[in-house]
Design a protein around this motif. Structure first.
Motif, PDB file in Angstrom:
ATOM      1  N   ALA A  59      -4.012   2.856  -6.423  1.00 60.41           N
ATOM      2  CA  ALA A  59      -2.611   2.603  -6.100  1.00 60.41           C
ATOM      3  C   ALA A  59      -1.716   3.633  -6.765  1.00 60.41           C
ATOM      4  CB  ALA A  59      -2.206   1.209  -6.573  1.00 60.41           C
ATOM      5  N   LYS A  60      -0.577   3.875  -6.150  1.00 59.34           N
ATOM      6  CA  LYS A  60       0.411   4.769  -6.753  1.00 59.34           C
ATOM      7  C   LYS A  60       1.775   4.105  -6.660  1.00 59.34           C
ATOM      8  CE  LYS A  60       2.063   8.201  -8.843  1.00 59.34           C
ATOM      9  NZ  LYS A  60       2.648   7.123  -9.682  1.00 59.34           N
ATOM     10  N   SER A  61       2.481   4.074  -7.784  1.00 59.06           N
ATOM     11  CA  SER A  61       3.789   3.435  -7.814  1.00 59.06           C
ATOM     12  C   SER A  61       4.900   4.464  -7.940  1.00 59.06           C
ATOM     13  CB  SER A  61       3.853   2.485  -9.007  1.00 59.06           C
ATOM     14  OG  SER A  61       3.732   3.231 -10.195  1.00 59.06           O
ATOM     15  N   GLY A  62       6.126   4.013  -7.694  1.00 63.10           N
ATOM     16  CA  GLY A  62       7.306   4.852  -7.861  1.00 63.10           C
ATOM     17  C   GLY A  62       8.421   4.039  -8.490  1.00 63.10           C
ATOM     18  N   VAL A  63       9.369   4.718  -9.154  1.00 61.67           N
ATOM     19  CA  VAL A  63      10.402   3.963  -9.879  1.00 61.67           C
ATOM     20  C   VAL A  63      11.474   3.332  -8.987  1.00 61.67           C
ATOM     21  CG1 VAL A  63      10.136   5.138 -12.092  1.00 61.67           C
ATOM     22  CG2 VAL A  63      11.739   6.041 -10.378  1.00 61.67           C
ATOM     23  N   ALA A  64      11.392   3.574  -7.661  1.00 59.28           N
ATOM     24  CA  ALA A  64      12.281   2.825  -6.780  1.00 59.28           C
ATOM     25  C   ALA A  64      11.700   1.440  -6.512  1.00 59.28           C
ATOM     26  CB  ALA A  64      12.485   3.571  -5.465  1.00 59.28           C
ATOM     27  N   GLY A  65      10.468   1.199  -7.008  1.00 57.25           N
ATOM     28  CA  GLY A  65       9.868  -0.117  -6.866  1.00 57.25           C
ATOM     29  C   GLY A  65       8.765  -0.188  -5.830  1.00 57.25           C
ATOM     30  N   GLY A  66       8.442   0.940  -5.221  1.00 52.97           N
ATOM     31  CA  GLY A  66       7.373   0.951  -4.232  1.00 52.97           C
ATOM     32  C   GLY A  66       5.998   1.109  -4.863  1.00 52.97           C
ATOM     33  N   ILE A  67       4.992   0.574  -4.184  1.00 50.85           N
ATOM     34  CA  ILE A  67       3.591   0.836  -4.548  1.00 50.85           C
ATOM     35  C   ILE A  67       2.813   1.039  -3.252  1.00 50.85           C
ATOM     36  CG2 ILE A  67       1.509   0.030  -5.741  1.00 50.85           C
ATOM     37  CD1 ILE A  67       3.227  -1.913  -7.343  1.00 50.85           C
ATOM     38  N   MET A  68       2.026   2.123  -3.232  1.00 48.20           N
ATOM     39  CA  MET A  68       1.099   2.312  -2.110  1.00 48.20           C
ATOM     40  C   MET A  68      -0.294   2.034  -2.630  1.00 48.20           C
ATOM     41  SD  MET A  68       0.214   5.759   0.113  1.00 48.20           S
ATOM     42  CE  MET A  68      -0.203   6.791  -1.296  1.00 48.20           C
ATOM     43  N   ALA A  69      -0.999   1.076  -1.982  1.00 45.75           N
ATOM     44  CA  ALA A  69      -2.360   0.769  -2.403  1.00 45.75           C
ATOM     45  C   ALA A  69      -3.307   1.017  -1.245  1.00 45.75           C
ATOM     46  CB  ALA A  69      -2.452  -0.670  -2.891  1.00 45.75           C
ATOM     47  N   THR A  70      -4.539   1.294  -1.582  1.00 51.31           N
ATOM     48  CA  THR A  70      -5.520   1.737  -0.611  1.00 51.31           C
ATOM     49  C   THR A  70      -6.844   1.040  -0.881  1.00 51.31           C
ATOM     50  OG1 THR A  70      -4.586   3.908  -0.152  1.00 51.31           O
ATOM     51  CG2 THR A  70      -6.969   3.771  -0.160  1.00 51.31           C
ATOM     52  N   VAL A  71      -7.248   0.165   0.044  1.00 54.29           N
ATOM     53  CA  VAL A  71      -8.547  -0.493  -0.124  1.00 54.29           C
ATOM     54  C   VAL A  71      -9.530   0.211   0.809  1.00 54.29           C
ATOM     55  CG1 VAL A  71      -9.770  -2.678  -0.130  1.00 54.29           C
ATOM     56  CG2 VAL A  71      -7.291  -2.640  -0.499  1.00 54.29           C
ATOM     57  N   PRO A  72     -10.458   0.982   0.239  1.00 52.93           N
ATOM     58  CA  PRO A  72     -11.311   1.849   1.055  1.00 52.93           C
ATOM     59  C   PRO A  72     -11.882   1.142   2.293  1.00 52.93           C
ATOM     60  CG  PRO A  72     -11.752   2.246  -1.266  1.00 52.93           C
ATOM     61  CD  PRO A  72     -10.786   1.095  -1.194  1.00 52.93           C
ATOM     62  N   HIS A  73     -11.623   1.751   3.447  1.00 57.41           N
ATOM     63  CA  HIS A  73     -12.146   1.289   4.735  1.00 57.41           C
ATOM     64  C   HIS A  73     -11.610  -0.070   5.176  1.00 57.41           C
ATOM     65  CE1 HIS A  73     -14.526   4.800   4.404  1.00 57.41           C
ATOM     66  NE2 HIS A  73     -15.041   4.373   3.269  1.00 57.41           N
ATOM     67  N   LYS A  74     -10.777  -0.670   4.369  1.00 58.35           N
ATOM     68  CA  LYS A  74     -10.307  -2.000   4.730  1.00 58.35           C
ATOM     69  C   LYS A  74      -8.830  -2.083   5.078  1.00 58.35           C
ATOM     70  CE  LYS A  74     -13.644  -4.788   2.195  1.00 58.35           C
ATOM     71  NZ  LYS A  74     -13.790  -5.285   0.828  1.00 58.35           N
ATOM     72  N   MET A  75      -7.986  -1.512   4.228  1.00 51.12           N
ATOM     73  CA  MET A  75      -6.560  -1.666   4.500  1.00 51.12           C
ATOM     74  C   MET A  75      -5.709  -0.736   3.632  1.00 51.12           C
ATOM     75  SD  MET A  75      -5.663  -5.331   2.611  1.00 51.12           S
ATOM     76  CE  MET A  75      -6.983  -6.221   3.440  1.00 51.12           C
ATOM     77  N   GLY A  76      -4.507  -0.487   4.141  1.00 49.80           N
ATOM     78  CA  GLY A  76      -3.481   0.131   3.321  1.00 49.80           C
ATOM     79  C   GLY A  76      -2.450  -0.938   3.009  1.00 49.80           C
ATOM     80  N   ILE A  77      -1.878  -0.877   1.810  1.00 49.33           N
ATOM     81  CA  ILE A  77      -0.886  -1.880   1.430  1.00 49.33           C
ATOM     82  C   ILE A  77       0.377  -1.179   0.952  1.00 49.33           C
ATOM     83  CG2 ILE A  77      -0.423  -3.932   0.008  1.00 49.33           C
ATOM     84  CD1 ILE A  77      -3.414  -4.177  -0.509  1.00 49.33           C
ATOM     85  N   GLY A  78       1.515  -1.626   1.472  1.00 41.70           N
ATOM     86  CA  GLY A  78       2.797  -1.133   0.976  1.00 41.70           C
ATOM     87  C   GLY A  78       3.542  -2.273   0.325  1.00 41.70           C
ATOM     88  N   VAL A  79       4.051  -2.042  -0.874  1.00 43.80           N
ATOM     89  CA  VAL A  79       4.785  -3.090  -1.575  1.00 43.80           C
ATOM     90  C   VAL A  79       6.135  -2.522  -1.984  1.00 43.80           C
ATOM     91  CG1 VAL A  79       4.764  -4.667  -3.549  1.00 43.80           C
ATOM     92  CG2 VAL A  79       2.610  -3.992  -2.488  1.00 43.80           C
ATOM     93  N   PHE A  80       7.153  -3.381  -1.989  1.00 46.92           N
ATOM     94  CA  PHE A  80       8.460  -2.968  -2.492  1.00 46.92           C
ATOM     95  C   PHE A  80       9.082  -4.085  -3.310  1.00 46.92           C
ATOM     96  CE2 PHE A  80      13.156  -3.142  -1.661  1.00 46.92           C
ATOM     97  CZ  PHE A  80      13.502  -2.152  -2.595  1.00 46.92           C
ATOM     98  N   GLY A  81       9.360  -3.781  -4.570  1.00 41.41           N
ATOM     99  CA  GLY A  81      10.022  -4.746  -5.469  1.00 41.41           C
ATOM    100  C   GLY A  81      10.685  -3.933  -6.565  1.00 41.41           C
ATOM    101  N   PRO A  82      12.010  -3.847  -6.533  1.00 40.66           N
ATOM    102  CA  PRO A  82      12.675  -2.821  -7.348  1.00 40.66           C
ATOM    103  C   PRO A  82      12.768  -3.085  -8.847  1.00 40.66           C
ATOM    104  CG  PRO A  82      14.280  -4.046  -6.064  1.00 40.66           C
ATOM    105  CD  PRO A  82      12.937  -4.541  -5.647  1.00 40.66           C
ATOM    106  N   THR A  83      12.465  -4.297  -9.333  1.00 43.63           N
ATOM    107  CA  THR A  83      12.541  -4.473 -10.799  1.00 43.63           C
ATOM    108  C   THR A  83      11.248  -3.966 -11.434  1.00 43.63           C
ATOM    109  OG1 THR A  83      11.790  -6.763 -10.615  1.00 43.63           O
ATOM    110  CG2 THR A  83      14.156  -6.397 -10.723  1.00 43.63           C
ATOM    111  N   LEU A  84      11.418  -3.175 -12.478  1.00 43.21           N
ATOM    112  CA  LEU A  84      10.298  -2.454 -13.090  1.00 43.21           C
ATOM    113  C   LEU A  84       9.985  -2.987 -14.475  1.00 43.21           C
ATOM    114  CD1 LEU A  84      11.517   1.196 -12.337  1.00 43.21           C
ATOM    115  CD2 LEU A  84      10.178  -0.314 -10.849  1.00 43.21           C
TER     116      LEU A  84
END
Lengths: 310, 310, 310, 310
Positions: free
Chosen positions: D260-285
């Motif tokens: 997974a890779k996060s950013g300070v705007a509150g996003g996270i990109m996660a990657t489950v090999p061969h299964k799914m991509g996940i996008g998350v957004f929650g701005p409190t850090l």
């Protein structure tokens, strides 16, 4: 997997990696390790059905050194639970050498960043319970004997004594931990346990079997017998990826991609989930403390057999 | 100098500085020191003719703590010479807290930056010769008895034991030095000597007399008797300026301008070249480890009597 | 002081110190400085009556470099007062190289430890007031012209430009200070002022005269004219002792014992309170950035004439 | 996977994780980000067949911030090859905060330890080729448009400008890299590119699609179209494990176990090999810079669906 073919490929990879034995040098700071023949290289692979494929110096005995940090962590987690263990040792890679003391002072709270650096492993040793050192050590040795089916596994007394005599940097780490309240047990006793579990003697074959247990989420895949709780096995494999190869773990993850833990005697235990355990022995080390030829061998093997988990 | 006037001024300055005793807190990391009454403040001044002018708690006994680092350095320099001593300990201020371990790892070679930080003073303790700890300690105590004319100066056993029990950070420093080859003597024995010389008990009057000897380049100005070689006295006064007040030395040099060495029991020894020695005692400390009221008292005195050397 | 004898001794000391010119190397990181003839060595001494005694390359022009940090600090203190200046820059020696950035991050608050390291001097440059860079620079240049009686002192444009082109580490320091709120002025403009005052060109004779003004607590001892407030002169001399010779200041204080400030062009300004100012020029530097032969020359002179203040 | 059930579970997990939105605070150092509504939380999952399952604020737009470091690395690797890129940026986790400058000075050679910390990402930005900033930026934007099938993805100018005005620490990092020869392009231009790619605006749905491409080793699993070379995708996923969540990456690997890779705007990109991509957004850090509720959401999801790779 065609085992005959695999055996042949293993021989070829060993031969190719042997060229790297001359590129590093054997650990010099523990006198007993400095005597090791630098030209050695051995590998053994343990498959889920118990088959061992080996090449080169797979029967040469060497001491676990930092590989043992995985097993002391297993015992500490089983005895104390995650919550208590991770109150005293973190989960983060450090970017620093394995014996560095700097972050113990700069990071607040003063707890070691992870259990794979010396400071962290000493903290872990302090959490292994037992009525004396012998009993505490035996909890590790017994588990290794079961995992390998090798009842003769024991401490190499000469290496242990050599280590004990020359481990002043580890004493510095331990006293710092004592001062910070991370270590609450007796310092010399805890170090004694630490030096002893580092000096447990094995062969590449033994290590391959240990790696297979972790690859099978903590069980012997033939018998189904459980040696390590599934959750604990998972934690260990994660640490092997993020911190297993000292401050070359990131590079190893990219170049090889297999959970692995190395030791300064030249051993590496690698774990390919559900597929195999790998034991490697090659005593010449790079400047980070990893077996030069061992890393190259794993890189070639990972490429050849597509073992990377990423 | 009009002594009657000076005595009056001293009283006034003491009174003014007393307001600062409430601004810090007594050292807590050595339990025995934590018992100290925080409201105390005393000062004594020794003039070249031996006159003592004192005010406040000038007869209260306290332990030298880091002030003793000056005297262990004197003995080490006398016994080994500058060349040997400065091969193992540097001459540079650090900018770090007195018990910091970081620079021992980051600076090459791994020698402590100066003999006024704990690591440096432990290295110095290792260079004090004698056939046992008692003899080594006596070389310091004897010198202090001569300098002060007070034959009853000795170690406060309760503080020494308290310190010994709680000095794990110092143990970490000592083992690091052992590992680096800076310390070649037995670690626990060397620490024992270090803890004992830190626990030597004195009064502000004693300290004023010690400071006068350094102010007179190493002699008793009344008798001409030499206790410290001139060159060694000069080195000590230089260290007092650059590193004597922990990592507030630079600030103290600007704000007060007198060579001085403080200790965490609240003592400060100051030395005004050819003019006077000053002993101060005020047990509440600021966050750097210096007596809050003591520093203020010296600042006022320096201003009043123009004692600054710059 | 017998001036004829002194002149002879100065020649002898210069000759002896010349042997050290071959031991270092000229600054290479500023291309213009790298062109300097490494064999040069010059010294000039200014006495309270204005007499100049000189030997060797005392008329060769070189740039002040870090020596200028003393003069920018003087202007900043005069314009803003101690309180404001020391809110943005500390008073402590660092133990680190002059261009180090580490402590800006590790120390809280993030202010440079002292005005003699690059970060501190850049912070000081940001506090020099004026309606533009020229006016701000002139406040320094004008003071130097008055102190030396040399109206031709000015910036060496070639060195300034060379420095400006290669000063990326200083830019990193300046932006860090900007981020921390220590620097509130425009970064490139502030650096421009900093590079220009570093590139002010002088001779050893000029520097001797500057040193004499500080030795006389800020006045021209012949005319009584004041250039620097007494308090500010005192602060400068203190910084010269604790931080003037980069991270060799402690060693210099012990071995030479004279307040001094060096620059990477090979200059050193030394100040013997009430006795003399000394200007030295020798472009080959040791690994800390100090003139090798210059330091040796001052050591010999201090010994010969007993100039040490401790 | 039963999609209806999965959608329900996703809603439940989102609800549970929402409780954590109050535990952190929105990024304050970029003024434009500080305006964000702290109560938001959204998640989107992209399956190999292109199905999107979403819950909460999955259509709210936010800027990639550090998530973009993955994509600039992809472009740099494609344009320059591994050998050249890794000569200028390492592969090791650091244990330090993302904007730390310390290791740039202490580690030799002075190259950033990895491309996920700011220093490393700036070095990477310097390796992106193109005849101007626009062309260089477009190589990233174009790739993201293709990966998401969303042609409207572009830079949020307000955030970009806000970032540019307040990024002095990044300027310090960039100039340090320039000084070390790691950055050879124009500093302000390179930073401009860096700020712009950080300010690329997306939704959780977009991010889920990006994560799916990496999960599918670089291709769109529906069309087979390749956007990222397999080898490069593998490298990215490895960095996401070892360094993707700032200096909480080790903890995230153990507790969640998904690259997974996060950013300070509150996003996270996660990657489950061969299964799914996940996008998350929650701005409190949290204090490391990761979305508090986002991390909790991924932890719950990983547990529920057994997504961990270890």
């Amino acid at each position: 997997m065609d085992k005959a073919l695999a055996a042949k490929q293993l021989e070829a990879v060993l031969k190719q990696a042997s060229a790297y034995t001359g590129k590093g040098s054997v650990a010099s700071y523990i006198p007993e390790l400095a005597k090791e023949d630098p030209g050695q290289l051995g590998v053994s692979i343990c498959l889920p059905d118990g088959t061992l494929l080996s090449a080169g110096d797979a029967d040469v005995r060497f001491t676990l050194q930092s590989i043992s940090k995985i097993f002391s962590l297993i015992i500490a987690l089983c005895q104390n639970g995650q919550k208590q263990v991770f109150e005293r040792v973190g989960k983060e890679p450090t970017g620093d050498p394995f014996n560095s003391i700097i972050k113990l002072e700069t990071i607040k709270p003063h707890k070691p960043l992870n259990p794979m650096i010396n400071a962290g492993a000493i903290a872990v040793a302090g959490m292994i319970q037992g009525k004396n050192i012998e009993e505490r050590l035996n909890s590790i040795v017994d588990m290794l004997r079961k995992m390998t089916g090798n009842p003769s596994i024991c401490v190499n007394e000469a290496v242990y004594c050599s280590e004990k005599r020359t481990a002043d940097r580890n004493r510095a780490l331990a006293w710092f931990l004592k001062d910070s309240g991370i270590l609450t047990t007796d310092v010399e006793e805890t170090l004694d346990l630490y030096f002893q579990h580092c000096a447990i003697e094995v062969t590449a074959k033994d290590v391959a079997r240990m790696g297979m247990v972790l690859a099978a989420d903590g069980i012997n895949p033939q018998t189904g017998e459980r040696y390590v709780p599934e959750e604990v096995a998972r934690i260990c494999k994660t640490f092997m990826v993020t911190c297993g190869m000292y401050n070359a773990s990131g590079e190893f993850a990219i170049d090889v991609g297999i959970p692995a833990k190395s030791g300064v005697a030249g051993g590496i235990m690698a774990t390919v989930p559900h597929k195999m355990g790998i034991g490697v022995f090659g005593p010449t080390l790079d400047d980070k403390g990893n077996s030069v030829a061992g890393v190259e061998l794993l890189r070639l093997l990972s490429q050849e057999w597509k073992l990377g988990i990423f």
